[in-house]
Design a protein around this motif. Structure first.
Motif, mmCIF file in Angstrom:
data_model
loop_
_atom_site.group_PDB
_atom_site.id
_atom_site.type_symbol
_atom_site.label_atom_id
_atom_site.label_comp_id
_atom_site.label_asym_id
_atom_site.label_seq_id
_atom_site.Cartn_x
_atom_site.Cartn_y
_atom_site.Cartn_z
ATOM 1 N N GLN A 149 0.839 -1.199 0.000
ATOM 2 C CA GLN A 149 0.000 0.000 0.000
ATOM 3 C C GLN A 149 0.869 1.243 0.000
ATOM 4 O OE1 GLN A 149 -3.489 0.091 0.004
ATOM 5 N NE2 GLN A 149 -3.291 2.285 -0.287
ATOM 6 N N GLU A 183 1.040 4.021 -3.015
ATOM 7 C CA GLU A 183 0.766 5.433 -2.776
ATOM 8 C C GLU A 183 1.957 6.293 -3.181
ATOM 9 O OE1 GLU A 183 -0.469 5.807 1.282
ATOM 10 O OE2 GLU A 183 -2.374 4.810 0.899
ATOM 11 N N HIS A 208 -3.824 7.145 -6.660
ATOM 12 C CA HIS A 208 -4.422 8.429 -7.009
ATOM 13 C C HIS A 208 -4.615 8.606 -8.517
ATOM 14 C CE1 HIS A 208 -3.940 9.506 -2.866
ATOM 15 N NE2 HIS A 208 -2.667 9.167 -2.928
#
Length: 76
Positions: free
Chosen positions: A63, A67, A73
């Motif tokens: 994770q 990110e 995103h």
């Protein structure tokens, strides 16, 4: 102009991507029932994380990497 830090970062990201790809290929061999509790890198997702974050598919390490790369995103 790229400096040593940029070069080192690129090397780290390439190594992490290669590691994840190798683990992902092994994950494809797991039965579907087991793979729901296993991250794409092949490590089990702890039960506490699965309870805290329903529907989670990545361990904390993956994770954080996702990110950092901006994958979460919408940036690749």
């Amino acid at each position: 102009m790229a400096d040593e830090c940029d070069f080192a970062t690129d090397m780290q990201l390439k190594a992490a991507d290669a590691f994840a790809a190798s683990r992902l290929s092994r994950l494809a061999l797991l039965p579907l029932a087991i793979s729901a509790d296993v991250c794409e890198c092949g490590t089990p997702i702890p039960a506490a994380r699965r309870v805290a974050v329903p529907g989670v598919t990545l361990c904390t390490f993956c994770q954080a990497n996702a990110e950092r790369r901006g994958v979460i995103h919408g940036r690749a």
